[in-house]
Structures are given as structure tokens and as C-alpha cells.
Write a protein that holds these residues in place. Structure first.
Motif, PDB file in Angstrom:
ATOM      1  N   VAL B  41      -1.907   7.648  26.699  1.00 32.50           N
ATOM      2  CA  VAL B  41      -1.374   8.341  25.539  1.00 32.50           C
ATOM      3  C   VAL B  41      -1.763   7.599  24.263  1.00 32.50           C
ATOM      4  O   VAL B  41      -1.901   6.382  24.256  1.00 32.50           O
ATOM      5  CB  VAL B  41       0.163   8.468  25.669  1.00 32.50           C
ATOM      6  CG1 VAL B  41       0.855   7.126  25.467  1.00 32.50           C
ATOM      7  CG2 VAL B  41       0.715   9.507  24.731  1.00 32.50           C
ATOM      8  N   MET B  70       2.162  10.374  20.829  1.00 26.44           N
ATOM      9  CA  MET B  70       3.524  10.283  21.351  1.00 26.44           C
ATOM     10  C   MET B  70       4.329   9.244  20.570  1.00 26.44           C
ATOM     11  O   MET B  70       3.792   8.261  20.094  1.00 26.44           O
ATOM     12  CB  MET B  70       3.464   9.897  22.821  1.00 26.44           C
ATOM     13  CG  MET B  70       4.790   9.908  23.555  1.00 26.44           C
ATOM     14  SD  MET B  70       4.600   9.376  25.260  1.00 26.44           S
ATOM     15  CE  MET B  70       4.987  10.881  26.135  1.00 26.44           C
ATOM     16  N   MET B  74       9.157   6.389  23.482  1.00 23.98           N
ATOM     17  CA  MET B  74       8.974   7.174  24.691  1.00 23.98           C
ATOM     18  C   MET B  74       7.762   6.683  25.483  1.00 23.98           C
ATOM     19  O   MET B  74       7.788   6.605  26.709  1.00 23.98           O
ATOM     20  CB  MET B  74       8.798   8.645  24.328  1.00 23.98           C
ATOM     21  CG  MET B  74       8.758   9.569  25.519  1.00 23.98           C
ATOM     22  SD  MET B  74       8.819  11.290  25.054  1.00 23.98           S
ATOM     23  CE  MET B  74      10.476  11.403  24.412  1.00 23.98           C
ATOM     24  N   ILE B  78       7.893   5.309  29.415  1.00 21.63           N
ATOM     25  CA  ILE B  78       7.097   5.818  30.536  1.00 21.63           C
ATOM     26  C   ILE B  78       6.289   4.678  31.151  1.00 21.63           C
ATOM     27  O   ILE B  78       6.216   4.529  32.379  1.00 21.63           O
ATOM     28  CB  ILE B  78       6.172   6.954  30.078  1.00 21.63           C
ATOM     29  CG1 ILE B  78       7.006   8.152  29.623  1.00 21.63           C
ATOM     30  CG2 ILE B  78       5.205   7.362  31.181  1.00 21.63           C
ATOM     31  CD1 ILE B  78       6.217   9.244  28.948  1.00 21.63           C
TER      32      ILE B  78
END
Lengths: 59, 210
Positions: B41, B70, B74, B78
Motif C-alpha cells: 500500500v 491509505m 490503518m 494491517i
């Protein structure tokens, strides 16, 4: 593969699903060329991608 | 040794793990030889007005791409979930860099750090091979395809393939929790408490030169 995007785009998920799809497609085409968006999970804020790069090389 | 491994890589907004930020992260978790998790990400930082041109040049990540990335908290949640559950071995190329960013990011976001064992493929490369030791150099040496170096997920796969090849040649167990640093640069600014640091030199044609 799991990936993600910003909350601004996630807000479109319910408000404007077509625009959501379009923005997600554009974003990952730029950031992860050759990967295809296969699924989104709004609750977990996860976007699932499939690696299409090898497939595109198959003749 | 390599039964439960998480290979990870960060692209960052600068070289300072305390004050710069992770702008892209990627990780793969391998258990029993199978990839069981894959995450990559681009991370948004609203307080970074503009990424330095040099960073964009190196990573290919523009400010616009970062803006749609993102949320940082968060992303690390993850990543943290991937690294938890079992005693996964963390692996990175130049692990001192990535582990420092991991530590300071977790400290800032969650008030804690990590305690995983780790292996640094750069340390192994310096001990076993002559200079140069960048990931792209080592992948070329081993015939490992590495497209778009400095995009995190590509580097992660390159690092994993490199580790496997080096482990096949000779077991890498002796490099567990060990970080070699070049004499001319001195020890890293931060290292895990359980790390064993040692000074090393680049080798050129079998001659050690500081």
C-alpha cells in the motif's frame, strides 16, 4: 494481494459507486500497473488485487 | 529456519526514521514455503505537503499518488497483523533501515515496538560476496528478475528470492539477529535491543578495504 486507498475515495463507495469504481481503477492502474482490482471490502477498508502481469506475457 | 518468514520493505520520505515517514510498505508472509499473506500500500501523510523530487525519482511515488493512499494508522495495523501470530522471522535488505522505521512508526502510532527475530540479507551479502551489494546488484548476480526496484512489493519478492538462494548455498542461521555495519559509517542510529551489531568492510576482489 491486499492493498488500500484513502478515506476520500472510500466515501464514494456508498455515495457514488460508479465514481468509486472509476477512481479505484485509475488509482491502481497508476500505482500498481498490471494488477487488477478484483474485490473491495468496505468494512475492512481493503482492496484485493490480482497480479495480471505474467498473464499478459502469456502468448 | 525459514519456516515462518515475513519479508517487508518500506519506501520513505527521507532517511531519518524518527522524523521521516513510510510512504509505501509491502510485506509477504511465507509459512511452510507457501505465501499466505501479501500486502502492499501507498501511505498517505496529510502533513507532507510535497514529496521531495529525489524521493519521487527514486520510488516513482508522486505526491498525488500519496494523497490517495491509505491512512498511516490503518496501514500499520494491517502490517502488524501480518507480523503477529507465531514467531515470524522478519527479513529485509538493509534491515537496519526498515527495522528503525518500523520501530519509530509503531512507537508513535501504538506506543510500542516489535520483538521479532530478524535477518538482514544485506549483512549476509557483505559477508559472502564482493561489492556491490544493493538488492538490484545481488538479484542480478543470482539471476533473479527484479523489475522496478524501489517499489516496495518488487523489492520484497526480490529479497525473498535472494534469501532463499543464499540459504540454499549455505544456511543463513548464523545471521539471525545480526546486523553488520560499515566501519566508515559507524553503527546504525537505532537497532533492535536484541540485535548483535558487528563492524564489517566491503570486499573488492577478495581484498577487504575499509
Amino acid at each position: 494481494m491486499q492493498s488500500g486507498i484513502c478515506e476520500r475515495i472510500w466515501q464514494l463507495y456508498k455515495d457514488d459507486p460508479e465514481k468509486f469504481k472509476a477512481e479505484v481503477t485509475v488509482y491502481f492502474a497508476l500505482g500498481y500497473p498490471g494488477w487488477r482490482v478484483v474485490r473491495t471490502n468496505y468494512a475492512k477498508r481493503i482492496i484485493y488485487l490480482r497480479d495480471e502481469r505474467k498473464r499478459s506475457l502469456d502468448i | 529456519m525459514l519456516n515462518d518468514v515475513t519479508v517487508f520493505d518500506f519506501e520513505t520520505s527521507g532517511l531519518d526514521p524518527e522524523n521521516d515517514r513510510v510512504i509505501e510498505m509491502a510485506a509477504i508472509r511465507i509459512r511452510g514455503g507457501q505465501i499466505v499473506g501479501e500486502f502492499s500500500v501507498i501511505v498517505n501523510h496529510p502533513d507532507i505537503e510535497e514529496l521531495p523530487d529525489k524521493i519521487t525519482e527514486i520510488t516513482g511515488i508522486t505526491t498525488a499518488m500519496m494523497r490517495s493512499g491509505m491512512q498511516e494508522r490503518m496501514a500499520f495495523q494491517i502490517l502488524n497483523r501480518m507480523m503477529m501470530g507465531g514467531d515470524t522471522l522478519l527479513v529485509a535488505h538493509n534491515a537496519a533501515f526498515d527495522l528503525a522505521f518500523l520501530h519509530f512508526s509503531l512507537q508513535r502510532l501504538a506506543g510500542r515496538s516489535f520483538s521479532n527475530r530478524f535477518i538482514d540479507t544485506l549483512t549476509i551479502c557483505r559477508e559472502r560476496h564482493t561489492y556491490p551489494h544493493k538488492l538490484e546488484n545481488m538479484c542480478e548476480r543470482y539471476g533473479i528478475a527484479l523489475n522496478d526496484a524501489h517499489r516496495a512489493l518488487n523489492d520484497v519478492y526480490g529479497c525473498w528470492n535472494l534469501l532463499q538462494r543464499m540459504h540454499e548455498e549455505e544456511a543463513v542461521d548464523v545471521f539471525l539477529n545480526r546486523l553488520g555495519y560499515l566501519r566508515k559509517y559507524g553503527p546504525p542510529q537505532w537497532s533492535p535491543p536484541h540485535a548483535e551489531l558487528f563492524v564489517t568492510d566491503n570486499r573488492y576482489d577478495n581484498k577487504r578495504i575499509s
